[in-house]
Design a protein around this motif. Structure first.
Motif, PDB file in Angstrom:
ATOM      1  N   UNK A  40       0.823  -1.206   0.000  1.00 45.27           N
ATOM      2  CA  UNK A  40       0.000   0.000   0.000  1.00 45.27           C
ATOM      3  C   UNK A  40       0.859   1.259   0.000  1.00 45.27           C
ATOM      4  N   UNK A  41       1.934   1.243   0.761  1.00 44.75           N
ATOM      5  CA  UNK A  41       2.837   2.400   0.789  1.00 44.75           C
ATOM      6  C   UNK A  41       3.462   2.626  -0.587  1.00 44.75           C
ATOM      7  N   UNK A  42       3.763   1.536  -1.280  1.00 48.18           N
ATOM      8  CA  UNK A  42       4.276   1.660  -2.643  1.00 48.18           C
ATOM      9  C   UNK A  42       3.224   2.294  -3.553  1.00 48.18           C
ATOM     10  N   UNK A  43       1.947   1.878  -3.390  1.00 48.01           N
ATOM     11  CA  UNK A  43       0.871   2.449  -4.192  1.00 48.01           C
ATOM     12  C   UNK A  43       0.619   3.914  -3.872  1.00 48.01           C
ATOM     13  N   UNK A  44       0.711   4.271  -2.596  1.00 48.33           N
ATOM     14  CA  UNK A  44       0.555   5.674  -2.217  1.00 48.33           C
ATOM     15  C   UNK A  44       1.653   6.527  -2.828  1.00 48.33           C
ATOM     16  N   UNK A  45       2.848   5.991  -2.859  1.00 49.95           N
ATOM     17  CA  UNK A  45       3.968   6.716  -3.471  1.00 49.95           C
ATOM     18  C   UNK A  45       3.723   6.963  -4.960  1.00 49.95           C
ATOM     19  N   UNK A  46       3.029   6.009  -5.605  1.00 48.77           N
ATOM     20  CA  UNK A  46       2.742   6.126  -7.036  1.00 48.77           C
ATOM     21  C   UNK A  46       1.417   6.836  -7.312  1.00 48.77           C
ATOM     22  N   UNK A  47       0.710   7.246  -6.248  1.00 54.20           N
ATOM     23  CA  UNK A  47      -0.560   7.983  -6.357  1.00 54.20           C
ATOM     24  C   UNK A  47      -1.646   7.191  -7.088  1.00 54.20           C
ATOM     25  N   UNK A  48      -1.735   5.891  -6.815  1.00 55.15           N
ATOM     26  CA  UNK A  48      -2.753   5.066  -7.465  1.00 55.15           C
ATOM     27  C   UNK A  48      -3.710   4.441  -6.441  1.00 55.15           C
ATOM     28  N   UNK A  49      -3.565   4.778  -5.165  1.00 53.39           N
ATOM     29  CA  UNK A  49      -4.445   4.244  -4.125  1.00 53.39           C
ATOM     30  C   UNK A  49      -5.638   5.166  -3.934  1.00 53.39           C
ATOM     31  N   UNK A  50      -6.860   4.614  -3.962  1.00 56.41           N
ATOM     32  CA  UNK A  50      -8.067   5.378  -3.611  1.00 56.41           C
ATOM     33  C   UNK A  50      -8.214   5.273  -2.097  1.00 56.41           C
ATOM     34  N   UNK A  51      -7.455   6.105  -1.401  1.00 57.21           N
ATOM     35  CA  UNK A  51      -7.318   5.937   0.044  1.00 57.21           C
ATOM     36  C   UNK A  51      -8.589   6.275   0.809  1.00 57.21           C
ATOM     37  N   UNK A  52      -9.398   7.210   0.296  1.00 56.26           N
ATOM     38  CA  UNK A  52     -10.657   7.511   0.995  1.00 56.26           C
ATOM     39  C   UNK A  52     -11.588   6.301   0.963  1.00 56.26           C
ATOM     40  N   UNK A  53     -11.685   5.670  -0.197  1.00 54.43           N
ATOM     41  CA  UNK A  53     -12.523   4.477  -0.316  1.00 54.43           C
ATOM     42  C   UNK A  53     -11.971   3.354   0.546  1.00 54.43           C
ATOM     43  N   UNK A  54     -10.642   3.200   0.570  1.00 61.23           N
ATOM     44  CA  UNK A  54     -10.029   2.135   1.363  1.00 61.23           C
ATOM     45  C   UNK A  54     -10.302   2.327   2.850  1.00 61.23           C
ATOM     46  N   UNK A  55     -10.154   3.562   3.338  1.00 59.08           N
ATOM     47  CA  UNK A  55     -10.394   3.833   4.759  1.00 59.08           C
ATOM     48  C   UNK A  55     -11.863   3.607   5.104  1.00 59.08           C
ATOM     49  N   UNK A  56     -12.770   4.053   4.229  1.00 62.34           N
ATOM     50  CA  UNK A  56     -14.202   3.865   4.477  1.00 62.34           C
ATOM     51  C   UNK A  56     -14.554   2.385   4.542  1.00 62.34           C
ATOM     52  N   UNK A  57     -14.072   1.591   3.591  1.00 62.56           N
ATOM     53  CA  UNK A  57     -14.353   0.163   3.596  1.00 62.56           C
ATOM     54  C   UNK A  57     -13.718  -0.521   4.805  1.00 62.56           C
ATOM     55  N   UNK A  58     -12.536  -0.041   5.211  1.00 63.16           N
ATOM     56  CA  UNK A  58     -11.889  -0.614   6.383  1.00 63.16           C
ATOM     57  C   UNK A  58     -12.705  -0.359   7.646  1.00 63.16           C
ATOM     58  N   UNK A  59     -13.278   0.832   7.760  1.00 64.17           N
ATOM     59  CA  UNK A  59     -14.121   1.132   8.924  1.00 64.17           C
ATOM     60  C   UNK A  59     -15.345   0.219   8.952  1.00 64.17           C
ATOM     61  N   UNK A  60     -15.957  -0.004   7.787  1.00 61.79           N
ATOM     62  CA  UNK A  60     -17.100  -0.913   7.720  1.00 61.79           C
ATOM     63  C   UNK A  60     -16.662  -2.338   8.062  1.00 61.79           C
ATOM     64  N   UNK A  61     -15.475  -2.710   7.616  1.00 58.93           N
ATOM     65  CA  UNK A  61     -14.974  -4.041   7.911  1.00 58.93           C
ATOM     66  C   UNK A  61     -14.660  -4.240   9.376  1.00 58.93           C
ATOM     67  N   UNK A  62     -14.132  -3.182  10.011  1.00 58.71           N
ATOM     68  CA  UNK A  62     -13.785  -3.281  11.433  1.00 58.71           C
ATOM     69  C   UNK A  62     -15.017  -3.561  12.282  1.00 58.71           C
ATOM     70  N   UNK A  63     -16.181  -3.060  11.836  1.00 59.97           N
ATOM     71  CA  UNK A  63     -17.412  -3.296  12.585  1.00 59.97           C
ATOM     72  C   UNK A  63     -17.807  -4.779  12.585  1.00 59.97           C
ATOM     73  N   UNK A  64     -17.342  -5.511  11.568  1.00 63.19           N
ATOM     74  CA  UNK A  64     -17.723  -6.914  11.434  1.00 63.19           C
ATOM     75  C   UNK A  64     -16.629  -7.883  11.882  1.00 63.19           C
ATOM     76  N   UNK A  65     -15.425  -7.366  12.124  1.00 69.64           N
ATOM     77  CA  UNK A  65     -14.313  -8.253  12.452  1.00 69.64           C
ATOM     78  C   UNK A  65     -14.529  -8.997  13.758  1.00 69.64           C
ATOM     79  N   UNK A  66     -15.007  -8.301  14.782  1.00 69.73           N
ATOM     80  CA  UNK A  66     -15.235  -8.952  16.076  1.00 69.73           C
ATOM     81  C   UNK A  66     -16.247 -10.085  15.952  1.00 69.73           C
ATOM     82  N   UNK A  67     -17.284  -9.868  15.136  1.00 66.02           N
ATOM     83  CA  UNK A  67     -18.274 -10.927  14.914  1.00 66.02           C
ATOM     84  C   UNK A  67     -17.627 -12.136  14.264  1.00 66.02           C
ATOM     85  N   UNK A  68     -16.729 -11.892  13.306  1.00 64.01           N
ATOM     86  CA  UNK A  68     -16.029 -12.993  12.659  1.00 64.01           C
ATOM     87  C   UNK A  68     -15.158 -13.771  13.623  1.00 64.01           C
TER      88      UNK A  68
END
Length: 260
Positions: free
Chosen positions: A57-85
């Motif tokens: 991911x750090x390599x992708x950020x360096x190349x400016x190809x990461x959609x980081x807002x979408x990644x952070x948003x999806x990660x927050x949604x995922x964190x809500x379900x991780x404990x259940x898993x």
């Protein structure tokens, strides 16, 4: 320790090459190669995949190809379900978890062997704004990203996988992002979900053995190597090789669980 290094390198390499394979192979590598059971393999796999994906991911950020807002948003949604898993993983018998995991692996292998379908004529819910070059946060697009993150988080906690095997095909299906951007964004999301799941697991008292830390370090090195090698290998060959390997490992896991 030598075997832990080799298996960790291969895990990180597969994740670096495909953007989706490390989590699927990390658990079987720990179980079949290092003698872990499913419950103890999951947190080590999460940590290894998360740390390796962070390198990518750090390599992708360096190349400016990461959609980081979408990644952070999806990660927050995922964190809500991780404990259940995680709770599901401790509540169900190990043989059932292995069976579910192997079935998912076989399904992924069959999907990767097929030729990619042509993009539908209708506009995908997650699409770039042609004026700004950024994702348009429409209601449908936001709901789609939330669903992808939630499912990835659930499987991350339940099976010890980063979720890339769901994230990459989902973003290909429901967005008009380029493949390089999808892989880089997937790696950032995998890193965020896996590392958050690892933190939760460690907070609950999980201990990582010495061989596990060696595996984690080797996976990070494998990721760095994979990101360098990936541009020089045809994507079709990578998909074919990975799908065959995934199917073989799934069959071995089922045989070990039911016949040995």
């Amino acid at each position: 320790m030598t075997l832990a290094i080799i298996l960790g390198l291969l895990t990180g390499l597969s994740l670096g090459l495909t953007g989706a394979g490390g989590g699927i192979l990390a658990v079987p590598a720990l179980m079949l190669g290092l003698g872990y059971d499913m419950t103890s393999a999951a947190p080590v796999a999460l940590l290894a995949v998360g740390a390796a994906a962070l390198v990518g991911a750090l390599d992708g950020l360096h190349k400016h190809i990461v959609r980081y807002r979408a990644a952070v948003f999806m990660a927050l949604m995922g964190a809500l379900m991780t404990s259940a898993g995680i709770r599901i993983s401790h509540a169900l018998p190990e043989q059932l978890l292995v069976t579910v995991f192997a079935i998912i692996m076989l399904w992924i292998a069959s999907k990767m062997l097929r030729r990619p379908a042509e993009r539908a004529q209708s506009l995908p819910p997650c699409r770039l704004n042609p004026d700004t070059g950024r994702l348009s946060w429409t209601g449908a697009g936001t709901a789609t990203l939330a669903g992808i993150g939630a499912v990835a988080g659930l499987f991350s906690g339940m099976l010890g996988v980063g979720g890339g095997f769901l994230i990459v095909p989902a973003l290909k299906r429901f967005s008009n992002l380029g493949m390089h951007s999808i892989v880089a964004t997937s790696l950032m999301l995998i890193a965020l979900i896996s590392l958050s799941a690892s933190a939760i697991s460690l907070a609950h008292g999980t201990l990582i053995p010495a061989s596990g830390w060696v595996f984690v370090g080797a996976a990070m090195a494998g990721m760095a190597l994979g990101r360098q090698v990936a541009p020089h290998i045809a994507p079709e060959r990578l998909q074919q090789g990975f799908s065959v390997l995934t199917a073989v490992v799934a069959v071995i896991m089922l045989a070990r669980s039911y016949l040995l």
